[in-house]
Write a protein that holds these residues in place. Structure first.
Motif, PDB file in Angstrom:
ATOM      1  N   GLY A  72    -108.857 -52.454  28.646  1.00 53.74           N
ATOM      2  CA  GLY A  72    -108.475 -53.713  29.262  1.00 53.74           C
ATOM      3  C   GLY A  72    -108.689 -54.897  28.337  1.00 53.74           C
ATOM      4  O   GLY A  72    -107.816 -55.761  28.189  1.00 53.74           O
ATOM      5  N   GLY A 100    -104.490 -54.923  33.176  1.00 50.09           N
ATOM      6  CA  GLY A 100    -104.764 -54.063  34.329  1.00 50.09           C
ATOM      7  C   GLY A 100    -103.619 -53.118  34.637  1.00 50.09           C
ATOM      8  O   GLY A 100    -102.451 -53.414  34.365  1.00 50.09           O
ATOM      9  N   ASP A 127    -110.446 -45.412  36.986  1.00 47.01           N
ATOM     10  CA  ASP A 127    -110.151 -46.520  37.890  1.00 47.01           C
ATOM     11  C   ASP A 127    -111.379 -47.392  38.148  1.00 47.01           C
ATOM     12  O   ASP A 127    -111.238 -48.568  38.485  1.00 47.01           O
ATOM     13  N   ASN A 130    -111.158 -49.689  35.363  1.00 45.21           N
ATOM     14  CA  ASN A 130    -109.956 -50.489  35.561  1.00 45.21           C
ATOM     15  C   ASN A 130    -110.166 -51.547  36.644  1.00 45.21           C
ATOM     16  O   ASN A 130    -109.636 -52.659  36.555  1.00 45.21           O
ATOM     17  N   ILE A 133    -111.640 -54.574  35.222  1.00 47.01           N
ATOM     18  CA  ILE A 133    -110.630 -55.343  34.487  1.00 47.01           C
ATOM     19  C   ILE A 133    -109.713 -56.098  35.448  1.00 47.01           C
ATOM     20  O   ILE A 133    -109.469 -57.307  35.282  1.00 47.01           O
ATOM     21  N   VAL A 134    -109.193 -55.413  36.467  1.00 44.57           N
ATOM     22  CA  VAL A 134    -108.225 -56.018  37.383  1.00 44.57           C
ATOM     23  C   VAL A 134    -108.849 -57.157  38.177  1.00 44.57           C
ATOM     24  O   VAL A 134    -108.271 -58.247  38.279  1.00 44.57           O
ATOM     25  N   CYS A 138    -108.695 -59.898  34.586  1.00 44.53           N
ATOM     26  CA  CYS A 138    -107.354 -60.403  34.902  1.00 44.53           C
ATOM     27  C   CYS A 138    -107.436 -61.663  35.770  1.00 44.53           C
ATOM     28  O   CYS A 138    -106.650 -62.601  35.590  1.00 44.53           O
ATOM     29  N   SER A 262     -98.018 -52.053  35.804  1.00 48.80           N
ATOM     30  CA  SER A 262     -98.850 -53.242  35.937  1.00 48.80           C
ATOM     31  C   SER A 262     -99.446 -53.302  37.342  1.00 48.80           C
ATOM     32  O   SER A 262     -98.814 -52.866  38.307  1.00 48.80           O
ATOM     33  N   SER A 263    -100.646 -53.829  37.450  1.00 50.86           N
ATOM     34  CA  SER A 263    -101.332 -53.880  38.737  1.00 50.86           C
ATOM     35  C   SER A 263    -100.609 -54.801  39.713  1.00 50.86           C
ATOM     36  O   SER A 263    -100.200 -55.913  39.358  1.00 50.86           O
TER      37      SER A 263
END
Length: 305
Positions: A72, A100, A127, A130, A133-134, A138, A262-263
């Motif tokens: 990330g 993300g 995850d 992740n 990060i998300v 982000c 992409s998230s």
């Protein structure tokens, strides 16, 4: 291999069913919000509980948390470098989109079909990183470039992470695993039944959210974004795939994980910070289609190696 191809055909069929049901107005895209809440708060946590109950914690599994976090931050740097000369609004939108990926909603139904519970265990650990990060990086990037200030509100960034039911479920089941504790059989049996609904509901939801509206003026930005995202993802993914060749499932997770869509959370951030929401939504939809094709190609490649 025949079973693997059949699973992808079934997955495409369910996604198309969701899209057709939306087009003929049996379901509306707004219904997807309810389905998404069911998936994220009920069926996905149930799948995580069942899958992680008998998991043996290994170094390769734990390493996926840190791989996802490093991935990330590396992608955030790549995004910043690639779009550093763009207009402030475009730059912020691109940089928040790059790091993300969508694991729980998009990857899990496909991973479960291809690699079963071993795949869910590996992508579940990926995850966890992740999610940091998300919901953390982000969110910070979206706010930083929108406001043009270095002010960072830690509570705002971390709050969504600890309100995320899947993330809290990960933490709970990993803690149980570390202390060699197990949930009662009745709880596991109930979770097993509920978890069976995760794959079809998640795929149906992807179909409901598909949207093919596209303005030609967006094409240069979208084209550059896709080149940055998938170019860097494939290069880093194949690099780790060969480095981790002695650990097949770890290698597969790195290869597939870096080219996931992409998230969808980026759409929420776009609304929150007044970016061009329609462009963000279009990009998320395009990456769903491209990632689905790429996963099919890469999983076929992996099957032969």
């Amino acid at each position: 291999m025949e079973g693997f191809q059949q699973q992808f055909i079934i997955s495409i069929g369910i996604i198309l069913l969701g899209y057709v049901l939306k087009r003929i107005k049996i379901l509306k895209e707004s219904d997807g919000q309810t389905i998404a809440r069911i998936v994220f708060n009920i069926t996905l946590p149930a799948l995580v509980i069942v899958t992680f109950d008998q998991m043996e914690m290994t170094l390769s599994l734990v390493s996926l948390i840190f791989i996802a976090i490093l991935f990330g931050f590396a992608f955030a740097a790549i995004g910043y470098f690639s779009f550093r000369n763009a207009d402030p609004g475009v730059k912020g939108m691109a940089i928040m989109l790059v790091p993300g990926v969508n694991v729980g909603l998009f990857a899990f139904p496909l991973v479960e079909a291809i690699w079963g519970r071993e795949g869910i265990q590996h992508f579940g650990m990926f995850d966890v990183g992740n999610a940091v990060i998300v919901f953390g990086l982000c969110y910070f990037l979206a706010g930083y470039f929108a406001k043009g200030t270095s002010t960072f509100y830690l509570r705002e960034a971390i709050g969504p992470l600890f309100r995320s039911v899947p993330f809290l479920t990960y933490m709970f089941v990993v803690a149980l695993n570390i202390f060699d504790l197990h949930l009662p059989g009745l709880v596991l049996d109930t979770a097993e039944i509920i978890s069976a609904a995760n794959m079809p509901m998640a795929l149906l939801l992807l179909g409901l959210y598909l949207n093919f509206s596209l303005e030609t003026s967006w094409l240069p930005f979208i084209g550059k974004y896709l080149m940055v995202k998938y170019g860097a993802g494939l290069i880093l993914g194949f690099t780790l795939f060969w480095l981790f060749s002695d650990y097949p499932m770890l290698a597969n997770t790195a290869l597939i994980g870096f080219i996931l869509p992409s998230s969808t959370t980026a759409v929420v951030y776009a609304i929150r910070y007044k970016y061009q929401t329609q462009i963000v939504g279009t990009i998320v939809n395009i990456t769903i289609i491209l990632s689905f094709i790429l996963i099919w190609v890469l999983a076929s490649f992996v099957a032969y190696h």
